[in-house]
Design a protein around this motif. Structure first.
Motif, mmCIF file in Angstrom:
data_model
loop_
_atom_site.group_PDB
_atom_site.id
_atom_site.type_symbol
_atom_site.label_atom_id
_atom_site.label_comp_id
_atom_site.label_asym_id
_atom_site.label_seq_id
_atom_site.Cartn_x
_atom_site.Cartn_y
_atom_site.Cartn_z
ATOM 1 N N THR A 86 0.836 -1.213 0.000
ATOM 2 C CA THR A 86 0.000 0.000 0.000
ATOM 3 C C THR A 86 0.871 1.264 0.000
ATOM 4 N N MET A 87 2.024 1.185 0.654
ATOM 5 C CA MET A 87 2.951 2.327 0.643
ATOM 6 C C MET A 87 3.524 2.539 -0.759
ATOM 7 N N LEU A 88 3.855 1.445 -1.427
ATOM 8 C CA LEU A 88 4.371 1.561 -2.793
ATOM 9 C C LEU A 88 3.343 2.275 -3.672
ATOM 10 N N ARG A 89 2.073 1.899 -3.492
ATOM 11 C CA ARG A 89 1.016 2.540 -4.285
ATOM 12 C C ARG A 89 0.953 4.042 -4.013
ATOM 13 N N GLN A 90 1.169 4.439 -2.757
ATOM 14 C CA GLN A 90 1.173 5.878 -2.431
ATOM 15 C C GLN A 90 2.316 6.578 -3.162
ATOM 16 N N HIS A 91 3.486 5.931 -3.149
ATOM 17 C CA HIS A 91 4.652 6.529 -3.825
ATOM 18 C C HIS A 91 4.383 6.681 -5.322
ATOM 19 N N GLU A 103 2.217 10.820 4.390
ATOM 20 C CA GLU A 103 2.350 10.373 5.771
ATOM 21 C C GLU A 103 3.131 9.069 5.751
ATOM 22 N N ARG A 104 4.310 9.111 6.311
ATOM 23 C CA ARG A 104 5.233 7.975 6.301
ATOM 24 C C ARG A 104 5.593 7.554 4.871
ATOM 25 N N SER A 105 6.324 6.452 4.774
ATOM 26 C CA SER A 105 6.852 6.029 3.477
ATOM 27 C C SER A 105 7.182 4.548 3.540
ATOM 28 N N ILE A 106 7.563 4.024 2.397
ATOM 29 C CA ILE A 106 7.984 2.614 2.359
ATOM 30 C C ILE A 106 9.247 2.427 3.235
ATOM 31 N N TYR A 107 9.970 3.553 3.453
ATOM 32 C CA TYR A 107 11.237 3.477 4.208
ATOM 33 C C TYR A 107 11.010 3.270 5.708
ATOM 34 N N THR A 139 12.384 -0.466 -4.409
ATOM 35 C CA THR A 139 12.976 0.867 -4.252
ATOM 36 C C THR A 139 14.036 1.148 -5.332
ATOM 37 N N LYS A 140 14.558 0.085 -5.936
ATOM 38 C CA LYS A 140 15.519 0.302 -7.031
ATOM 39 C C LYS A 140 14.822 0.470 -8.365
ATOM 40 N N SER A 141 13.696 -0.230 -8.559
ATOM 41 C CA SER A 141 13.080 -0.226 -9.891
ATOM 42 C C SER A 141 11.960 0.810 -10.043
ATOM 43 N N GLN A 142 11.438 1.326 -8.918
ATOM 44 C CA GLN A 142 10.340 2.298 -8.980
ATOM 45 C C GLN A 142 10.821 3.638 -8.422
ATOM 46 N N ASP A 143 10.073 4.698 -8.762
ATOM 47 C CA ASP A 143 10.437 6.002 -8.200
ATOM 48 C C ASP A 143 9.803 6.156 -6.814
ATOM 49 N N THR A 144 10.585 5.771 -5.807
ATOM 50 C CA THR A 144 10.108 5.944 -4.426
ATOM 51 C C THR A 144 10.957 7.003 -3.725
ATOM 52 N N ASN A 145 11.650 7.818 -4.538
ATOM 53 C CA ASN A 145 12.607 8.769 -3.954
ATOM 54 C C ASN A 145 11.927 9.868 -3.148
ATOM 55 N N LEU A 146 12.566 10.196 -2.040
ATOM 56 C CA LEU A 146 12.098 11.313 -1.211
ATOM 57 C C LEU A 146 13.081 12.473 -1.378
ATOM 58 N N ASP A 147 12.535 13.687 -1.423
ATOM 59 C CA ASP A 147 13.387 14.872 -1.513
ATOM 60 C C ASP A 147 13.606 15.494 -0.139
ATOM 61 N N LEU A 148 12.709 15.162 0.781
ATOM 62 C CA LEU A 148 12.812 15.733 2.115
ATOM 63 C C LEU A 148 12.067 14.838 3.105
ATOM 64 N N ILE A 149 12.632 14.711 4.299
ATOM 65 C CA ILE A 149 11.911 14.033 5.383
ATOM 66 C C ILE A 149 11.667 15.054 6.491
ATOM 67 N N VAL A 150 10.424 15.152 6.936
ATOM 68 C CA VAL A 150 10.108 15.999 8.082
ATOM 69 C C VAL A 150 9.947 15.058 9.269
ATOM 70 N N TYR A 151 10.842 15.212 10.234
ATOM 71 C CA TYR A 151 10.792 14.334 11.406
ATOM 72 C C TYR A 151 10.057 15.052 12.540
ATOM 73 N N LEU A 152 8.878 14.550 12.869
ATOM 74 C CA LEU A 152 8.129 15.100 14.003
ATOM 75 C C LEU A 152 8.661 14.431 15.266
ATOM 76 N N ARG A 153 9.564 15.156 15.928
ATOM 77 C CA ARG A 153 10.287 14.547 17.048
ATOM 78 C C ARG A 153 9.545 14.791 18.364
ATOM 79 N N THR A 154 9.218 13.689 19.009
ATOM 80 C CA THR A 154 8.544 13.792 20.305
ATOM 81 C C THR A 154 9.346 13.001 21.326
ATOM 82 N N SER A 155 9.044 13.221 22.575
ATOM 83 C CA SER A 155 9.569 12.291 23.584
ATOM 84 C C SER A 155 8.615 11.097 23.563
ATOM 85 N N PRO A 156 9.115 9.909 23.888
ATOM 86 C CA PRO A 156 8.198 8.748 23.885
ATOM 87 C C PRO A 156 7.050 8.924 24.866
ATOM 88 N N GLU A 157 7.286 9.674 25.952
ATOM 89 C CA GLU A 157 6.232 9.886 26.966
ATOM 90 C C GLU A 157 5.058 10.655 26.354
#
Ligand code: DGT
Length: 230
Positions: A86-91, A103-107, A139-157
């Protein structure tokens, strides 16, 4: 010279059409990815793709998300196989807009969730090997490339508190230790960069901030996320 310039402009707009500026928003379960996506929904030049969680809840009538949490030893491989598809389909989804926000990625499916299941012995090494072969091929044969990752960093708590508050039925059995371990895996992947390759640049947002003030945090990074700094 003019001709070269025109050719370059044409080439770059063609590549934009084939491959829009692609941003994945990543972060722990409960880090606020949905709120983040909602903020960007209002822009006409951005195509927003929420996670296909409804598909995971109904694959030919089976709630794979629920099965995975209830009996992870039996269903982790099944669940992750479907997440990967399903992630591949989104890409692969074609869009008209110049920016694609996912929202998220195959990675993260491979590097965070399969990683965790593998460490916990919930997915046997041969199953991980099969998922990984598919992952490498796709990931080698399809275009799943990301140009940017936004990391929403939280504490686990904070992430855990939000999970308890939203009370999603499938997630009722998730212990704090699981969220803490997933946090560490995200940190290793996106901050320390010690786990797997991370080709795209990463911007880090303070996602511990409350909903009432987080808009300001989004706005700070908006030009970068919308690729307006070219
Ligand atoms: P948010 O808005 O940051 O709270 O986002 P969530 O928690 O709705 O979304 P996410 O992707 O962190 O979690 C979705 C559920 O699926 C969560 O219970 C974790 C579970 N899950 C297990 N394996 C995977 C996987 O490979 N990928 C994703 N995305 N979720 C997985």
């Amino acid at each position: 010279n003019l001709i070269t310039k025109m050719a370059n402009t044409l080439a770059s707009s063609k590549s934009e059409l084939c491959h829009p500026f692609t941003v994945a928003v990543e972060g722990n379960v409960g880090s606020g990815k949905t709120t983040f996506l909602n903020h960007f929904n209002k822009y006409e030049n951005v195509a927003v793709f929420a996670e296909p969680i409804e598909l995971w809840r109904d694959c030919d009538g089976y709630n794979l998300l629920d099965l995975m949490y209830k009996d992870p030893k039996k269903y982790s491989f099944t669940f992750q196989s479907y997440v990967q598809l399903t992630m591949l389909r989104q890409h692969q989804k074609k869009i008209q807009q110049p920016v694609k926000l996912m929202e998220r990625s195959i990675y993260s499916a491979r590097y965070c969730f399969v990683e965790k299941m593998s460490r916990d012995g919930l997915m046997a090494p041969p199953a991980v090997a099969v998922i990984d072969q598919w992952f490498q091929y796709v990931t080698k044969s399809q275009d799943t490339n990301l140009d940017l990752i936004v990391y929403l960093r939280t504490s686990p708590e904070v992430a855990y508190e939000r999970i308890l508050k939203r009370n999603r039925s499938e997630e009722r059995t998730v212990p704090f230790e699981y969220i803490k371990a997933l946090h560490e895996i995200h940190e290793d992947w996106l901050m320390k960069k010690t786990l797997h390759k991370c080709n795209a640049p990463v911007i880090v947002l303070n996602a511990n901030l409350d909903k009432s003030v987080i808009e300001e945090e989004y706005q700070k990074y908006e030009p970068h996320i919308l690729n307006l700094n070219k």
